[in-house]
Write an enzyme that holds these catalytic residues in place. Structure first.
Site, PDB file in Angstrom:
ATOM      1  N   ASP A 149     -19.970 -13.615 -30.834  1.00  0.00           N
ATOM      2  CA  ASP A 149     -19.426 -13.119 -32.102  1.00  0.00           C
ATOM      3  C   ASP A 149     -20.272 -11.946 -32.621  1.00  0.00           C
ATOM      4  O   ASP A 149     -20.967 -12.061 -33.620  1.00  0.00           O
ATOM      5  CB  ASP A 149     -19.427 -14.287 -33.110  1.00  0.00           C
ATOM      6  CG  ASP A 149     -18.907 -13.889 -34.478  1.00  0.00           C
ATOM      7  OD1 ASP A 149     -18.245 -12.844 -34.570  1.00  0.00           O
ATOM      8  OD2 ASP A 149     -19.184 -14.615 -35.445  1.00  0.00           O
ATOM      9  N   HIS A 154     -24.487 -15.367 -31.630  1.00  0.00           N
ATOM     10  CA  HIS A 154     -24.762 -14.621 -32.863  1.00  0.00           C
ATOM     11  C   HIS A 154     -24.609 -15.610 -34.026  1.00  0.00           C
ATOM     12  O   HIS A 154     -23.657 -15.555 -34.797  1.00  0.00           O
ATOM     13  CB  HIS A 154     -23.799 -13.452 -33.029  1.00  0.00           C
ATOM     14  CG  HIS A 154     -23.869 -12.437 -31.919  1.00  0.00           C
ATOM     15  ND1 HIS A 154     -23.326 -12.661 -30.674  1.00  0.00           N
ATOM     16  CD2 HIS A 154     -24.426 -11.195 -31.873  1.00  0.00           C
ATOM     17  CE1 HIS A 154     -23.533 -11.588 -29.905  1.00  0.00           C
ATOM     18  NE2 HIS A 154     -24.203 -10.698 -30.611  1.00  0.00           N
TER      19      HIS A 154
END
Length: 283
Positions: free
Chosen positions: A169, A42
């Site tokens: 994340d 991410h």
């Protein structure tokens, strides 16, 4: 759901927690010459100007990275891990004023060696655009992929390099992502037993992160260390009160090194702050 953009939260306590960990982790991995595939599922943007409208709106860096930046000499004297992290942060802010904060693509990329590769996955089209615009500042062995990070990671496993380091994340806009990340960790461990995987999660009064932790335990994933940096009283209001990380296969002594560093950081955030850690599944 793609409403989340990290520019509104850049430099907050969660970033400090993630990036001190990531910087220390990569420094230890680079102690060996064998190649590493690094994956950021991410990625977001490479660098966040702190005077940007989005970042100024929330101003979360003011209570996140800023207290540590203002005490950087004192912290550097107390902790080699914090000195490494602050020195790297200072390299982006050479005038001595904290004007920008680097996202995880920068923390991965600035120490990338010729033998390593970095895969940046991002699903938000606006964030992908920022990453593509920043390509000139990224090393040649960086690949930007538009798509679902965890899904793409599992599709591409195993990678050809001897070692693998992954940061996961998510925004957790969708509640089911907590349990999903436990699934991803277990699937990664099954395909690449030696993989080092760090998963971030927010600490919220609703305790939604328990689905992630319990899922990891239920899958019996071994050698998973948990770190939680708490910056305010959980009962003092709504919203995130702390930042959590689980790391599968952390390098030797990384747990004790980070325990020391986050104990020092917690003291900078006041009496209500603390750091707690431990192994999820005992060997």
């Amino acid at each position: 759901m793609l409403a989340y953009q990290h520019a509104y939260h850049a430099g907050n306590v969660a970033d400090v927690h993630k990036h001190v960990t990531l910087n220390a982790l990569l420094a230890r991995l680079h102690g060996k010459a064998s190649a590493i595939t690094c994956v950021d599922t991410h990625a977001g943007r490479g660098i966040y100007p702190l005077d940007a409208q989005e970042t100024q709106r929330g101003g979360e860096y003011i209570t996140g990275v800023m207290p540590l930046w203002e005490q950087r000499q004192k912290l550097s004297d107390r902790s080699p891990v914090l000195k490494e992290w602050l020195d790297n942060l200072a390299s982006l802010n050479p005038e001595g004023t904290l004007s920008c904060y680097p996202g995880s693509p920068w923390w991965f990329g600035h120490t990338l060696r010729d033998q390593d590769t970095l895969a940046l996955f991002e699903l938000h089209p606006g964030e992908v655009k920022h990453l593509e615009e920043a390509r000139e500042a990224l090393p040649h062995n960086v690949r930007v992929t538009y798509g679902d990070g965890p899904e793409t990671l599992l599709d591409q496993l195993p990678f050809p390099t001897p070692r693998l380091c992954v940061l996961i994340d998510p925004s957790y806009e969708i509640k089911s992502e907590y349990a999903q990340m436990a699934d991803v960790l277990a699937a990664t461990a099954h395909k690449v037993r030696h993989a080092i995987v760090a998963i971030w999660y927010p600490l919220l009064p609703e305790n939604r992160h328990q689905a992630l932790l319990e899922g990891i335990v239920d899958y019996d994933v071994r050698k998973v260390w948990r770190s939680e940096l708490i910056f305010r009283d959980p009962s003092a209001g709504r919203g995130m009160y702390g930042s959590g990380l689980v790391i599968m296969n952390p390098p030797w002594q990384l747990d004790s090194i980070l325990d020391d560093a986050f104990g020092i950081i917690a003291a900078c955030y006041g009496e209500q702050a603390s750091h707690r850690s431990g192994w999820l599944v005992e060997e």
